[in-house]
Design a protein around this motif. Sequence first.
Motif, short mmCIF file in Angstrom:
data_model
loop_
_atom_site.label_atom_id
_atom_site.label_comp_id
_atom_site.label_asym_id
_atom_site.label_seq_id
_atom_site.Cartn_x
_atom_site.Cartn_y
_atom_site.Cartn_z
N PHE A 292 95.13 26.10 52.45
CA PHE A 292 93.52 25.92 52.36
C PHE A 292 92.77 25.90 53.67
O PHE A 292 91.85 25.38 53.92
N THR A 293 93.44 26.58 54.59
CA THR A 293 92.96 26.61 55.76
C THR A 293 92.75 27.99 56.28
O THR A 293 93.63 28.71 56.36
N GLN A 294 91.14 28.39 56.81
CA GLN A 294 91.05 29.65 57.28
C GLN A 294 91.05 29.59 58.71
O GLN A 294 90.68 28.66 59.38
N ASP A 303 83.01 33.27 54.39
CA ASP A 303 83.01 31.96 53.42
C ASP A 303 81.35 31.71 53.51
O ASP A 303 80.88 31.10 52.44
N PHE A 310 87.12 33.66 49.51
CA PHE A 310 87.54 32.46 48.37
C PHE A 310 88.35 33.18 47.17
O PHE A 310 88.04 34.50 46.75
N PRO A 315 90.42 24.75 46.76
CA PRO A 315 91.20 23.31 46.91
C PRO A 315 90.88 22.15 46.09
O PRO A 315 91.64 21.29 45.98
N ARG A 322 88.88 22.53 51.80
CA ARG A 322 89.21 23.78 52.85
C ARG A 322 89.06 23.48 54.36
O ARG A 322 88.05 22.27 54.59
#
Length: 503
Positions: A292-294, A303, A310, A315, A322
């Motif tokens: 859940f890490t951009q 986002d 998404f 998350p 996130r």
Amino acid sequence: MRHIEIMDTTLRDGEQTSGVSFSASEKLTIAQLLLTELKVDRIEIASARVSEGEFQAVKKITSWAAQAGFLDRVEVLTFVDGGTSVQWMMDAGAKVMNLLTKGSLNHLQHQLKKTPEQHFAEIQATIELANSKGLLVNVYLEDWSNGMRNSKEYVLRYLDFITQLPVKRVLLPDTLGVLTYWETGEYIKELVARYPNTHFDFHAHNDYDLGTANALEAVRNGIHGLHLTVNGMGERAGNAPLASVIAVLNDYQKDVKTSVCEKSLYSVSKLVETFSGFRIPANKPVVGENVFTQTAGIHADGDKKNNLYFNELMPERFGRERKYALGKTSGKANIENNLAALGIQLSDSDLKKVTQRIIELGDRKEVVTQNDLPYIISDVLDSDAIEERVQVLNYVLTHSKDLRPSVTLKISVDGEIFEEHAQGDGQYDAFMHALAIIFEKNGQKLAQLTDYAVRIPPGGESDALCETIITWNHGGKELITRGLDCDQTVSAIKATQKMLNLI
């Protein structure tokens, strides 16, 4: 909606992961969490006759389960062994046995060296004995997948026989993890149609990374139950992973439901990781640290614009948040998101300087966390963004053979000097004990250490720089700090000083 029974077999099949062995108390804790927090339907906790330690673990779990009303949901793998397993079950206080039998002609002929008639007669005798003792019986068809491929006539003959006996469930394992998803669907569909009054479970292994796909196909074609493990633990490449399968079913199989609580998947996953020592890959779906890490700046920017990046795997479903990683591909949007979380605003010109420094650090493969930002800002902008209210002034670390490591520590807090001496299980542990004493005297608590990772460059010499990355929990908030030094303990102390100033 059709209910799919979920049997978690982390404590039995999952414990066959190389190098993993749970203690009796760990097994009890995991069993309790699986049934009360995750709310799986059933758990398989052990194999009969393995060891005295296994026996004692099963007794602990069955004793608790009997008091809590879960005894009929606790299962044990047993064998066709002339009644020895049945007696073991009685002595351990268990009530549901999963009888291991041969689901392929190849296994029957070359491992047992018996005819189908001989094997069937022994199975019937075992089931009748178990029933006479008040035990419920499920039956595994070991190597069933190869049986369907190469000796289907034997499998169908066996099922014609076993479905006439007092068996609660028939368990169909892809023992060697060889099935494709189209084979899984075809085989399950055929058996469910042929035996409409029989409850079938499917037990997937992950040798070709098809465990989740095969579980989904089994459900689509009428299976009644699935066997899964926390973190996909299991022999060789492991079993079908609980978190992934539950997420897939909830999102893509709308005509079925399970009892599993999604919000507990991550916390139970982390506990099992701690007890087992089996580390979760950072990119493991649902429970991995990075999922859940951009990282890319364009994703972080998207986002903000109608959640362009998404998907259904939000998350929050799993009790997570996130995050936006910092590195050479971060871009302005990622950094702004992290600054906002810290309550920091920068001008466009200052933001460009900070962004450039983060890119430089990323090029050098250095880890940059949200909590590093104030230090980077201080360095780049020559500002006082970080106020060093706590300073580690001096310390003496000792480590001697047959004596506990100790530390004498001198620190400054808002200009006031404190000294303390303490022992610990290691030099850093002794340091933390001394620190805790100082803070407790001042009515304060330290952040709780939740993870500790050490990185040394590949091929580094004995004097190579060591990076220690420590994750903390303070008042429900996660902090990550890092320290860099040639000495591992000193790098950990540097990371700890950053934590002290952050809190």
